[in-house]
Design a protein around this motif. Structure first.
Motif, PDB file in Angstrom:
ATOM      1  N   LEU A 169       0.841  -1.182   0.000  1.00  0.00           N
ATOM      2  CA  LEU A 169       0.000   0.000   0.000  1.00  0.00           C
ATOM      3  C   LEU A 169       0.878   1.235   0.000  1.00  0.00           C
ATOM      4  N   ASP A 170       0.714   2.060  -1.027  1.00  0.00           N
ATOM      5  CA  ASP A 170       1.480   3.302  -1.144  1.00  0.00           C
ATOM      6  C   ASP A 170       2.988   3.037  -1.083  1.00  0.00           C
ATOM      7  N   GLY A 171       3.411   1.930  -1.745  1.00  0.00           N
ATOM      8  CA  GLY A 171       4.826   1.605  -1.854  1.00  0.00           C
ATOM      9  C   GLY A 171       5.409   0.858  -0.687  1.00  0.00           C
ATOM     10  N   ARG A 172       4.642   0.633   0.394  1.00  0.00           N
ATOM     11  CA  ARG A 172       5.143  -0.092   1.555  1.00  0.00           C
ATOM     12  C   ARG A 172       4.331  -1.361   1.770  1.00  0.00           C
ATOM     13  N   ALA A 173       5.014  -2.438   2.195  1.00  0.00           N
ATOM     14  CA  ALA A 173       4.355  -3.720   2.399  1.00  0.00           C
ATOM     15  C   ALA A 173       4.490  -4.176   3.845  1.00  0.00           C
ATOM     16  N   GLY A 174       3.503  -4.948   4.303  1.00  0.00           N
ATOM     17  CA  GLY A 174       3.544  -5.535   5.640  1.00  0.00           C
ATOM     18  C   GLY A 174       2.787  -6.845   5.629  1.00  0.00           C
ATOM     19  N   THR A 175       3.054  -7.680   6.629  1.00  0.00           N
ATOM     20  CA  THR A 175       2.393  -8.982   6.745  1.00  0.00           C
ATOM     21  C   THR A 175       1.816  -9.115   8.143  1.00  0.00           C
ATOM     22  N   TRP A 176       0.528  -9.544   8.225  1.00  0.00           N
ATOM     23  CA  TRP A 176      -0.158  -9.596   9.508  1.00  0.00           C
ATOM     24  C   TRP A 176      -1.085 -10.815   9.567  1.00  0.00           C
ATOM     25  N   PRO A 177      -1.363 -11.317  10.768  1.00  0.00           N
ATOM     26  CA  PRO A 177      -2.295 -12.436  10.916  1.00  0.00           C
ATOM     27  C   PRO A 177      -3.741 -11.974  10.735  1.00  0.00           C
ATOM     28  N   VAL A 178      -4.553 -12.820  10.130  1.00  0.00           N
ATOM     29  CA  VAL A 178      -5.973 -12.533   9.944  1.00  0.00           C
ATOM     30  C   VAL A 178      -6.738 -13.118  11.118  1.00  0.00           C
ATOM     31  N   HIS A 179      -7.445 -12.279  11.861  1.00  0.00           N
ATOM     32  CA  HIS A 179      -8.232 -12.756  12.993  1.00  0.00           C
ATOM     33  C   HIS A 179      -9.488 -13.467  12.504  1.00  0.00           C
ATOM     34  N   GLU A 180     -10.010 -14.334  13.316  1.00  0.00           N
ATOM     35  CA  GLU A 180     -11.189 -15.117  12.945  1.00  0.00           C
ATOM     36  C   GLU A 180     -12.359 -14.196  12.593  1.00  0.00           C
ATOM     37  N   GLY A 181     -12.957 -14.453  11.420  1.00  0.00           N
ATOM     38  CA  GLY A 181     -14.113 -13.683  10.981  1.00  0.00           C
ATOM     39  C   GLY A 181     -13.794 -12.377  10.295  1.00  0.00           C
ATOM     40  N   THR A 184     -12.490  -9.683   7.521  1.00  0.00           N
ATOM     41  CA  THR A 184     -12.183  -9.558   6.108  1.00  0.00           C
ATOM     42  C   THR A 184     -10.721  -9.137   5.981  1.00  0.00           C
ATOM     43  N   LEU A 185     -10.175  -9.277   4.797  1.00  0.00           N
ATOM     44  CA  LEU A 185      -8.789  -8.862   4.588  1.00  0.00           C
ATOM     45  C   LEU A 185      -8.636  -7.352   4.781  1.00  0.00           C
ATOM     46  N   LEU A 186      -9.666  -6.592   4.421  1.00  0.00           N
ATOM     47  CA  LEU A 186      -9.596  -5.145   4.640  1.00  0.00           C
ATOM     48  C   LEU A 186      -9.504  -4.831   6.127  1.00  0.00           C
ATOM     49  N   ASP A 187     -10.298  -5.516   6.941  1.00  0.00           N
ATOM     50  CA  ASP A 187     -10.246  -5.279   8.385  1.00  0.00           C
ATOM     51  C   ASP A 187      -8.855  -5.565   8.946  1.00  0.00           C
ATOM     52  N   THR A 188      -8.247  -6.649   8.457  1.00  0.00           N
ATOM     53  CA  THR A 188      -6.899  -6.981   8.915  1.00  0.00           C
ATOM     54  C   THR A 188      -5.915  -5.876   8.547  1.00  0.00           C
ATOM     55  N   VAL A 189      -5.989  -5.420   7.307  1.00  0.00           N
ATOM     56  CA  VAL A 189      -5.069  -4.375   6.861  1.00  0.00           C
ATOM     57  C   VAL A 189      -5.306  -3.083   7.639  1.00  0.00           C
ATOM     58  N   LEU A 190      -6.574  -2.735   7.869  1.00  0.00           N
ATOM     59  CA  LEU A 190      -6.887  -1.495   8.577  1.00  0.00           C
ATOM     60  C   LEU A 190      -6.371  -1.497  10.012  1.00  0.00           C
ATOM     61  N   ARG A 191      -6.311  -2.651  10.648  1.00  0.00           N
ATOM     62  CA  ARG A 191      -5.771  -2.706  12.013  1.00  0.00           C
ATOM     63  C   ARG A 191      -4.319  -2.262  12.052  1.00  0.00           C
ATOM     64  N   ASN A 192      -3.629  -2.426  10.928  1.00  0.00           N
ATOM     65  CA  ASN A 192      -2.195  -2.134  10.876  1.00  0.00           C
ATOM     66  C   ASN A 192      -1.854  -0.955   9.969  1.00  0.00           C
ATOM     67  N   CYS A 249     -17.474   2.130   1.384  1.00  0.00           N
ATOM     68  CA  CYS A 249     -18.774   1.602   1.796  1.00  0.00           C
ATOM     69  C   CYS A 249     -18.695   0.330   2.624  1.00  0.00           C
ATOM     70  N   LYS A 250     -17.652  -0.466   2.473  1.00  0.00           N
ATOM     71  CA  LYS A 250     -17.506  -1.776   3.115  1.00  0.00           C
ATOM     72  C   LYS A 250     -18.661  -2.722   2.772  1.00  0.00           C
ATOM     73  N   GLY A 251     -19.367  -2.460   1.689  1.00  0.00           N
ATOM     74  CA  GLY A 251     -20.503  -3.286   1.320  1.00  0.00           C
ATOM     75  C   GLY A 251     -20.364  -3.962  -0.023  1.00  0.00           C
ATOM     76  N   GLY A 252     -19.171  -3.878  -0.629  1.00  0.00           N
ATOM     77  CA  GLY A 252     -18.978  -4.502  -1.933  1.00  0.00           C
ATOM     78  C   GLY A 252     -19.606  -3.741  -3.075  1.00  0.00           C
ATOM     79  N   VAL A 253     -19.884  -2.451  -2.864  1.00  0.00           N
ATOM     80  CA  VAL A 253     -20.621  -1.673  -3.856  1.00  0.00           C
ATOM     81  C   VAL A 253     -19.751  -0.640  -4.566  1.00  0.00           C
ATOM     82  N   ALA A 255     -11.318  -6.040  -1.178  1.00  0.00           N
ATOM     83  CA  ALA A 255     -10.745  -6.423   0.117  1.00  0.00           C
ATOM     84  C   ALA A 255     -11.791  -6.435   1.219  1.00  0.00           C
ATOM     85  N   CYS A 256     -12.825  -5.584   1.100  1.00  0.00           N
ATOM     86  CA  CYS A 256     -13.837  -5.505   2.156  1.00  0.00           C
ATOM     87  C   CYS A 256     -14.743  -6.721   2.178  1.00  0.00           C
ATOM     88  N   GLN A 257     -14.740  -7.506   1.108  1.00  0.00           N
ATOM     89  CA  GLN A 257     -15.597  -8.690   1.017  1.00  0.00           C
ATOM     90  C   GLN A 257     -14.794  -9.987   0.982  1.00  0.00           C
TER      91      GLN A 257
END
Length: 354
Positions: free
Chosen positions: A271-283, A285-293, A301-305, A338-340
């Motif tokens: 994202l924006d030229g920088r990369a990171g790796t993080w664990p995905v918590h149960e339940g 979405t990949l967007l939620d995981t990325v947003l935590r970090n 929208c987080k609704g796939g729209v 990513a949100c879905q």
């Protein structure tokens, strides 16, 4: 990368009892960032009780001319949604002089002006991006024509009624306007009623040469867009000529069966030229995981729209709950929302920069 900036509200225009148009001033130093294609949208952001709320609204104003210094103003239409945390705020609390957090333009429901015949089937607030598309096309391309078929409940509930009428007056020979009201009889024009697949299958060939239309733009509630696409496909229109943007999707529409993610899944995101790796918590979405970090990850929208969180799947597999934003050719090329998306393999890599 999409970014938020505070923009000053310069006009709040009441369109109907349940909708308004907001106009923002764009300062000179931000005009290039807010340069947009006709049909794109803006995400607006506010914080309530420590929680961030984002909502996406299409730009209704014409796109800036190529080569100029970018838009001096941006205008969006907002319709009240039952229980809507942002739409109620927009209709009841936003005033001229307020500053709102506005994301730079995004979206691929766009048309690059070119000669030819184009058409749209829209419902309700689906007129908003198509107003930008049609006004930009007709102003820039003298050899272009546009057929606008719009469906609304009543005349009083019709957004941008005057703006569309003005556009028709400006281009009487090149803009064909067809209005269908589902709950009100008109003195002239088509009978009232819903625009479904069967009605559109008979109506469209009577209005224009369907096979000669270079691009179809379908926008509005999920049901209308779905019915219009089925009618067009039944009339032989190639999928590549049909462009869709969905508004007002029910929570269960398009959702697939839930599937458990592999244990100990990891996601790598660039994202924006920088990369990171993080664990995905149960339940998650990949967007939620990325947003935590990476709180700067793009989404609206987080609704796939809206498609703001589109990312390229570099490695691994994902399961998308639903998708109303990506065209078939985009998913075939490897893009996901990513949100879905949930991991279907232990390692997943996303690239938000492609």
């Amino acid at each position: 990368m999409a970014r938020f900036h505070p923009l000053r509200v310069t006009a709040v225009d009441r369109l109907t009892d349940d909708s308004v148009a907001l106009t923002f001033a764009v300062p000179p130093e931000l005009r290039e960032e807010y340069r947009h294609e006709p049909g794109q949208h803006l995400a607006l952001r506010r914080t309530v009780d420590g929680a961030e709320i984002r909502r996406t609204y299409s730009i209704c104003s014409p796109a800036p001319q190529p080569g100029d210094d970018g838009p001096r103003t941006l205008r969006v239409g907002v319709r009240m949604v039952e229980g809507g945390a942002f739409s109620a705020y927009a209709l009841k609390e936003i005033n001229v002089g307020d500053d709102l957090e506005v994301m730079t333009p995004a979206g691929r429901f766009t048309l690059r002006p070119a000669p030819g015949l184009y058409a749209a089937v829209v419902g309700g607030s689906g007129i908003t991006p198509v107003l930008s598309i049609a006004s930009t096309l007709l102003a820039r391309e003298p050899a272009a024509r546009f057929c606008l078929i719009r469906s609304d409940r009543t005349t009083a509930s019709t957004m941008f009624l005057d703006e569309v009428a003005d556009l028709k007056d400006r281009y009487p020979e090149r803009l064909q306007l067809v209005t269908v009201l589902s709950r009100e009889e008109q003195q002239a024009g088509l009978p009232s009623g819903r625009l479904g697949k069967e009605r559109l299958t008979g109506l469209l060939p009577a209005l224009l040469p369907v096979g000669e239309v270079a691009g179809w733009f379908l926008c509005g509630p999920f049901g209308l867009v779905q019915e219009a696409e089925r009618a067009l496909r039944g009339l032989g229109v190639a999928r590549g000529r049909i462009h869709e943007e969905i508004f007002h999707v029910d929570a269960g529409s398009g959702s697939g069966p839930a599937a458990a993610a592999p244990a100990h899944s990891m996601v790598t995101a660039r994202l924006d030229g920088r990369a990171g790796t993080w664990p995905v918590h149960e339940g998650e979405t990949l967007l939620d995981t990325v947003l935590r970090n990476r709180p700067d990850a793009p989404y609206a929208c987080k609704g796939g729209v809206c498609g703001t969180c589109r990312a390229f799947l570099v490695e691994g597999e994902v399961r998308m709950d639903r998708n109303f934003a990506l065209e078939p050719e985009e998913t075939e090329a490897g893009y996901v929302l990513a949100c879905q998306s949930h991991p279907a393999t232990e390692k997943v890599e996303l690239d938000f920069d492609r």
